[in-house]
Scaffold this motif. Sequence first.
Motif, mmCIF file in Angstrom:
data_model
loop_
_atom_site.group_PDB
_atom_site.id
_atom_site.type_symbol
_atom_site.label_atom_id
_atom_site.label_comp_id
_atom_site.label_asym_id
_atom_site.label_seq_id
_atom_site.Cartn_x
_atom_site.Cartn_y
_atom_site.Cartn_z
ATOM 1 N N SER A 9 -3.255 27.516 -30.440
ATOM 2 C CA SER A 9 -2.947 28.953 -31.161
ATOM 3 C C SER A 9 -3.996 29.431 -32.612
ATOM 4 N N ASN A 46 -4.719 20.052 -27.315
ATOM 5 C CA ASN A 46 -2.868 20.791 -26.938
ATOM 6 C C ASN A 46 -2.928 20.936 -25.398
ATOM 7 N N SER A 48 0.494 20.137 -24.221
ATOM 8 C CA SER A 48 1.839 21.082 -24.242
ATOM 9 C C SER A 48 2.007 22.871 -23.932
ATOM 10 N N SER A 49 3.402 22.643 -24.142
ATOM 11 C CA SER A 49 3.726 23.667 -22.982
ATOM 12 C C SER A 49 3.384 24.979 -23.944
ATOM 13 N N ASP A 50 3.243 25.310 -25.253
ATOM 14 C CA ASP A 50 2.581 26.025 -25.910
ATOM 15 C C ASP A 50 1.237 26.158 -26.121
ATOM 16 N N GLY A 51 0.559 24.863 -25.507
ATOM 17 C CA GLY A 51 -1.260 25.029 -25.331
ATOM 18 C C GLY A 51 -1.341 26.144 -24.662
ATOM 19 N N LYS A 52 -3.335 25.994 -24.936
ATOM 20 C CA LYS A 52 -3.549 27.432 -23.982
ATOM 21 C C LYS A 52 -4.958 26.609 -22.940
ATOM 22 N N ASP A 78 4.431 17.175 -24.266
ATOM 23 C CA ASP A 78 6.132 17.697 -23.975
ATOM 24 C C ASP A 78 6.391 15.914 -24.591
ATOM 25 N N LYS A 95 5.526 16.007 -28.830
ATOM 26 C CA LYS A 95 4.964 17.046 -29.435
ATOM 27 C C LYS A 95 7.024 17.192 -29.125
ATOM 28 N N PRO A 97 10.482 20.296 -29.066
ATOM 29 C CA PRO A 97 10.443 21.198 -28.143
ATOM 30 C C PRO A 97 10.624 22.182 -29.351
ATOM 31 N N ASN A 98 10.760 21.695 -30.880
ATOM 32 C CA ASN A 98 10.356 22.234 -32.043
ATOM 33 C C ASN A 98 9.939 22.259 -32.789
ATOM 34 N N SER A 100 5.615 22.292 -33.004
ATOM 35 C CA SER A 100 3.591 22.798 -32.465
ATOM 36 C C SER A 100 2.321 21.448 -32.970
#
Length: 454
Positions: A9, A46, A48-52, A78, A95, A97-98, A100
């Motif tokens: 992000s 990235n 992981s779950s917050d990756g694009k 993750d 990574k 959960p909390n 980035s």
Amino acid sequence: MELLFVGFSSIDLVKKANKSDHIVECMDISQIDNYIDNQRRILFINASSDGKVDRSKVGNFIRSVKKTFSTKIVVITDESKIHQNISYGTVNLYKQPNESGEKVCIDFGQTIKNALDSIVGNSSHIKEVRTKVFDMIFSDPHVLILGETGTGKNLLANAIHKASMRNKVPMISLNITTLPESLLESELFGHTKGAYTGADAAREGLIGQADKSHFFLDEIGELSVEIQTKLLNVIEDGKYYVVGGSGAREIDIKFISATNRESYFLRRDLLFRLSEETIELLPLRNRKEDIPPLVDFFFNQLDYEIKFSDLPQDVQNKLIAYNYPGNVRELQNIIKRYASSNTLDLTTYTMDTSLTKHFSNGNEYRFIDNAINEIVESTIKNKTILPLLDFKEKISSKFEMEYVSHVLRNFKWDKQYVANQLGISYRYLNKLITKYSMDRRTRKQDNDSEGRRS
């Protein structure tokens, strides 16, 4: 080095933390093809779950990217994912959960920087060593370190471990020469209760303690052939047997081995497996451009804000000109003495001229030839023909005893230094001392007795 980031992000914190590398942000995986060439770079993905990035396509994407050996790949995933490398040349960073993905990358970079910074020096040799250590992060090899005593093999082993993905578990270390052969197998592999007399309780061996980590074996050349065979089985099968046990135990381990001896002391098949990567540390006398940064490093260790350039010019000149038979360890001791007394003490051992005069003009073996000729001629003149093998053994044993005992006395029985000068291990030197009943006290008494008789 160029750093490529895909699926993040933001990488603003990365850019703030890293001012030295060229950082490129790619919004889409397809853009990566524009950067795949022979330039050294790291690609951060990235996944992981917050990756694009579409995680289901990461594996295929990595295979398509690996068109050159110069691109190293780091995948952010993750914590819940299974710990495994996707492929050779790739590492996974997990990574929380909390966290980035950006913070994971920053921490990874700082860990590597700290490890590589501990390999001190500006020479092309040390720069090459740092490059090798960096590349090992992505290949996880068994490593063999070669070099004279004092060149920093232990420090390099620590740097390799700290930079690796195994650094979450402490590295286990053992200097082979510190243990008698009778205890070595039990110390390495552990034992069950009652495995031998005195084994009142089960004990985990050092190899078991090194699971998921590195095991640093210093003076690897001192291992007996029997132990070498069992170590080979650990590397080949990923299993080992506890002394007194019946079942094999699985192990995930990588060995970092070091020796100042020639590699022919190892079984060839074991040598090949221990040396997936080999680093030979040059003696300090062959890389004197490393002396100033090493001096800075040692002063910093002593909490002095003093650098090599702050020293008087004559001190600088002497430090550069000195030959350092004890290598980096000797330089460290010199700096400690200098900090304590403000006097540069380059005291080193010197041998009696009677021992060195034969070696000062390049005719190292002429006096040996003369001595052998004299022995043979004297034997023939006495019309005595001795059995060849017995005669040879007698001469060899007598020479070995006298030579080693003389060198020990000249170096005031500093056995570690003598072993290094003779090119043998500390353990083997002790064997010779025992074999010939050498004793510094006995020798002194003999000399005193001779003095009284005269």
